[in-house]
Design a protein around this motif. Structure first.
Motif, PDB file in Angstrom:
ATOM      1  N   HIS A   1      68.320  61.589  59.949  1.00 53.49           N
ATOM      2  CA  HIS A   1      67.708  62.924  59.957  1.00 53.49           C
ATOM      3  C   HIS A   1      66.200  62.871  59.728  1.00 53.49           C
ATOM      4  O   HIS A   1      65.569  63.882  59.446  1.00 53.49           O
ATOM      5  CB  HIS A   1      68.383  63.800  58.898  1.00 53.49           C
ATOM      6  N   ILE A   2      65.640  61.661  59.826  1.00 51.26           N
ATOM      7  CA  ILE A   2      64.215  61.446  59.567  1.00 51.26           C
ATOM      8  C   ILE A   2      63.573  60.913  60.840  1.00 51.26           C
ATOM      9  O   ILE A   2      64.177  60.129  61.561  1.00 51.26           O
ATOM     10  CB  ILE A   2      64.063  60.393  58.428  1.00 51.26           C
ATOM     11  N   ASP A   3      62.335  61.331  61.109  1.00 52.50           N
ATOM     12  CA  ASP A   3      61.686  60.883  62.345  1.00 52.50           C
ATOM     13  C   ASP A   3      61.273  59.414  62.302  1.00 52.50           C
ATOM     14  O   ASP A   3      61.423  58.689  63.284  1.00 52.50           O
ATOM     15  CB  ASP A   3      60.436  61.733  62.617  1.00 52.50           C
ATOM     16  N   CYS A   4      60.689  58.981  61.196  1.00 51.84           N
ATOM     17  CA  CYS A   4      60.210  57.589  61.131  1.00 51.84           C
ATOM     18  C   CYS A   4      60.138  57.095  59.691  1.00 51.84           C
ATOM     19  O   CYS A   4      60.158  57.881  58.752  1.00 51.84           O
ATOM     20  CB  CYS A   4      58.852  57.458  61.814  1.00 51.84           C
ATOM     21  N   VAL A   5      60.040  55.778  59.571  1.00 49.42           N
ATOM     22  CA  VAL A   5      60.125  55.127  58.258  1.00 49.42           C
ATOM     23  C   VAL A   5      58.950  54.178  58.054  1.00 49.42           C
ATOM     24  O   VAL A   5      58.491  53.531  58.991  1.00 49.42           O
ATOM     25  CB  VAL A   5      61.441  54.309  58.167  1.00 49.42           C
ATOM     26  N   LEU A   6      58.485  54.136  56.821  1.00 51.18           N
ATOM     27  CA  LEU A   6      57.499  53.131  56.424  1.00 51.18           C
ATOM     28  C   LEU A   6      58.172  52.272  55.354  1.00 51.18           C
ATOM     29  O   LEU A   6      58.707  52.799  54.382  1.00 51.18           O
ATOM     30  CB  LEU A   6      56.268  53.847  55.865  1.00 51.18           C
ATOM     31  N   LEU A   7      58.177  50.967  55.584  1.00 50.87           N
ATOM     32  CA  LEU A   7      58.855  50.050  54.664  1.00 50.87           C
ATOM     33  C   LEU A   7      57.816  49.379  53.768  1.00 50.87           C
ATOM     34  O   LEU A   7      56.859  48.775  54.258  1.00 50.87           O
ATOM     35  CB  LEU A   7      59.615  48.990  55.468  1.00 50.87           C
ATOM     36  N   VAL A   8      58.006  49.497  52.460  1.00 52.68           N
ATOM     37  CA  VAL A   8      57.074  48.876  51.517  1.00 52.68           C
ATOM     38  C   VAL A   8      57.709  47.595  50.971  1.00 52.68           C
ATOM     39  O   VAL A   8      58.756  47.644  50.324  1.00 52.68           O
ATOM     40  CB  VAL A   8      56.755  49.827  50.333  1.00 52.68           C
ATOM     41  N   ALA A   9      57.068  46.466  51.260  1.00 54.70           N
ATOM     42  CA  ALA A   9      57.510  45.193  50.686  1.00 54.70           C
ATOM     43  C   ALA A   9      56.484  44.792  49.634  1.00 54.70           C
ATOM     44  O   ALA A   9      55.319  45.150  49.751  1.00 54.70           O
ATOM     45  CB  ALA A   9      57.577  44.139  51.776  1.00 54.70           C
ATOM     46  N   ALA A  10      56.910  44.093  48.608  1.00 55.56           N
ATOM     47  CA  ALA A  10      55.953  43.713  47.562  1.00 55.56           C
ATOM     48  C   ALA A  10      55.887  42.206  47.409  1.00 55.56           C
ATOM     49  O   ALA A  10      56.920  41.528  47.349  1.00 55.56           O
ATOM     50  CB  ALA A  10      56.341  44.351  46.231  1.00 55.56           C
ATOM     51  N   VAL A  11      54.666  41.715  47.348  1.00 53.38           N
ATOM     52  CA  VAL A  11      54.457  40.285  47.137  1.00 53.38           C
ATOM     53  C   VAL A  11      55.041  39.913  45.774  1.00 53.38           C
ATOM     54  O   VAL A  11      54.867  40.617  44.790  1.00 53.38           O
ATOM     55  CB  VAL A  11      52.949  39.967  47.186  1.00 53.38           C
ATOM     56  N   GLY A  12      55.792  38.841  45.751  1.00 47.47           N
ATOM     57  CA  GLY A  12      56.384  38.388  44.500  1.00 47.47           C
ATOM     58  C   GLY A  12      57.745  39.013  44.249  1.00 47.47           C
ATOM     59  O   GLY A  12      58.462  38.606  43.340  1.00 47.47           O
ATOM     60  N   THR A  13      58.101  40.023  45.031  1.00 52.07           N
ATOM     61  CA  THR A  13      59.390  40.690  44.844  1.00 52.07           C
ATOM     62  C   THR A  13      60.240  40.579  46.106  1.00 52.07           C
ATOM     63  O   THR A  13      61.404  40.205  46.045  1.00 52.07           O
ATOM     64  CB  THR A  13      59.175  42.193  44.519  1.00 52.07           C
TER      65      THR A  13
ATOM     66  N   LYS B   1      61.775  39.358  49.583  1.00 50.58           N
ATOM     67  CA  LYS B   1      62.003  38.095  50.298  1.00 50.58           C
ATOM     68  C   LYS B   1      62.046  38.387  51.797  1.00 50.58           C
ATOM     69  O   LYS B   1      62.418  39.478  52.216  1.00 50.58           O
ATOM     70  CB  LYS B   1      63.351  37.502  49.878  1.00 50.58           C
ATOM     71  N   VAL B   2      61.692  37.360  52.567  1.00 48.60           N
ATOM     72  CA  VAL B   2      61.731  37.511  54.025  1.00 48.60           C
ATOM     73  C   VAL B   2      63.143  37.901  54.469  1.00 48.60           C
ATOM     74  O   VAL B   2      63.339  38.759  55.330  1.00 48.60           O
ATOM     75  CB  VAL B   2      61.279  36.206  54.709  1.00 48.60           C
ATOM     76  N   SER B   3      64.149  37.297  53.824  1.00 51.49           N
ATOM     77  CA  SER B   3      65.538  37.610  54.211  1.00 51.49           C
ATOM     78  C   SER B   3      65.842  39.094  53.971  1.00 51.49           C
ATOM     79  O   SER B   3      66.600  39.708  54.726  1.00 51.49           O
ATOM     80  CB  SER B   3      66.522  36.747  53.421  1.00 51.49           C
ATOM     81  N   GLU B   4      65.249  39.682  52.923  1.00 47.83           N
ATOM     82  CA  GLU B   4      65.483  41.111  52.657  1.00 47.83           C
ATOM     83  C   GLU B   4      64.823  41.980  53.724  1.00 47.83           C
ATOM     84  O   GLU B   4      65.383  42.992  54.148  1.00 47.83           O
ATOM     85  CB  GLU B   4      64.942  41.479  51.271  1.00 47.83           C
ATOM     86  N   ILE B   5      63.632  41.564  54.135  1.00 47.66           N
ATOM     87  CA  ILE B   5      62.950  42.340  55.181  1.00 47.66           C
ATOM     88  C   ILE B   5      63.743  42.258  56.481  1.00 47.66           C
ATOM     89  O   ILE B   5      63.906  43.249  57.193  1.00 47.66           O
ATOM     90  CB  ILE B   5      61.496  41.837  55.364  1.00 47.66           C
ATOM     91  N   GLU B   6      64.290  41.074  56.748  1.00 50.50           N
ATOM     92  CA  GLU B   6      65.126  40.923  57.955  1.00 50.50           C
ATOM     93  C   GLU B   6      66.365  41.809  57.881  1.00 50.50           C
ATOM     94  O   GLU B   6      66.756  42.437  58.864  1.00 50.50           O
ATOM     95  CB  GLU B   6      65.568  39.459  58.107  1.00 50.50           C
ATOM     96  N   GLN B   7      66.944  41.890  56.695  1.00 52.80           N
ATOM     97  CA  GLN B   7      68.140  42.730  56.507  1.00 52.80           C
ATOM     98  C   GLN B   7      67.779  44.208  56.720  1.00 52.80           C
ATOM     99  O   GLN B   7      68.526  44.950  57.346  1.00 52.80           O
ATOM    100  CB  GLN B   7      68.650  42.526  55.084  1.00 52.80           C
TER     101      GLN B   7
END
Ligand SMILES: Nc1ncnc2c1ncn2[C@@H]1O[C@H](COP(=O)(O)OP(=O)(O)OP(=O)(O)O)[C@@H](O)[C@H]1O
Ligand SMILES: [Mg+2]
Length: 270
Positions: free
Chosen positions: A222-234, A236-242
């Protein structure tokens, strides 16, 4: 063969993350053309810069150099949203504590400085709501009460004035049953209604983390678009892939790398 392909893909993402422009860790310093559907909200709160800075909120002040990364991000996000006619932007992260609320408030304040823009910030993290607390709104009512029919949207909205920003904020208290509430038809109707506001209206939603529950999955359609916030030190690349897999059916305007140790700005297109 599959392993090699995955390793190459992983190396590519890691290298992109390393070379992405960064949003550096922020240190505390000492501290009407309104859409026809909305009436003026009843409560108005003026927030002082010193208080906001103590909470790492700076983007209400265009003279503060720390607002620059948010202004650049705002320009890019608004350009993408305007091109597609999008009105609603959700902010999430893979796991807790990456800086969603920090990003949502600063980005919304930066957007609200643009002349003619009407910006609303909604706290849709019904488990750990922090928008009202961060802005010291002393509001215990909000999104949850609207969704459960106890309050109308205007009475749940606070008009926040900070520097040259004028932002409508709908905070929330926590819900006793957030998963069921966000999956309810009341939530669907409410979210779908947000996109019908005026041309200049932008709605920013502070969401829970994507990978720690089902709430975001219920909200995303129900949302037009998303911004994903990743944090250095928190994060993981695998989480971003998920996250990327969960977000396949949703338009992602940006991945922002937060709390990065190097100067310059923010994220990159995914
Ligand atoms: N760029 C930054 N530099 C330094 N501290 C930051 C930065 N971004 C966020 N923080 C701090 O990190 C903490 C977590 O930020 P925030 O509450 O925005 O994260 P969140 O993703 O919304 O967390 P939650 O998942 O619990 O909702 C806060 O204390 C915030 O002030
Ligand atoms: Mg938060």
């Amino acid at each position: 063969m599959e392993d090699i392909r995955q390793a190459v893909e992983r190396a590519k993402i890691e290298s992109e993350l390393r070379s992405a422009p960064r949003l550096e860790p922020m240190r505390n310093r000492a501290a009407d053309d309104r859409p026809a559907e909305r009436k003026r909200s009843l409560r108005e709160v003026k927030l002082e810069s010193a208080f906001l800075q103590s909470r790492r909120i700076v983007a209400h002040d265009g003279q503060d150099p720390r607002s620059l990364p948010f202004d650049i991000l705002r320009t890019e996000v608004l350009r993408a949203m305007d091109l597609k006619g999008w009105k609603t932007l959700a902010i999430t992260s893979p796991t807790p504590g990456c800086g969603k609320t920090f990003m949502a408030i600063n980005l919304a304040l930066s957007m609200a400085r643009v002349p003619e823009r009407q910006v609303s910030l909604l706290d849709f993290d019904l488990r750990r709501p922090q928008v009202g607390r961060t802005l010291n709104l002393r509001a215990t009512e909000g999104v949850t009460d609207v969704l459960e029919g106890r309050l109308d949207a205007d009475n749940a909205t606070v008009n926040v004035r900070a520097g040259s920003s004028n932002l409508e904020v709908m905070p929330t208290g926590s819900s006793s049953n957030p998963s069921d509430l966000v999956a309810s038809s009341a939530t669907t109707k409410f979210l779908d209604g947000l996109a019908r506001h005026g041309q200049t209206q932008i709605v920013v939603l502070d969401l829970p983390p994507l990978l720690t529950g089902h709430d975001v999955i219920s909200i995303l359609p129900h949302i037009d678009c998303v911004l994903l916030v990743a944090a250095v030190g928190t994060s993981k690349v695998s989480e971003i892939e998920q996250c990327k897999k969960y977000l396949q059916a949703t338009d992602m305007v940006r991945v922002v790398v937060n709390k990065a140790p190097l100067a310059t700005t923010h994220g990159y297109y995914y």
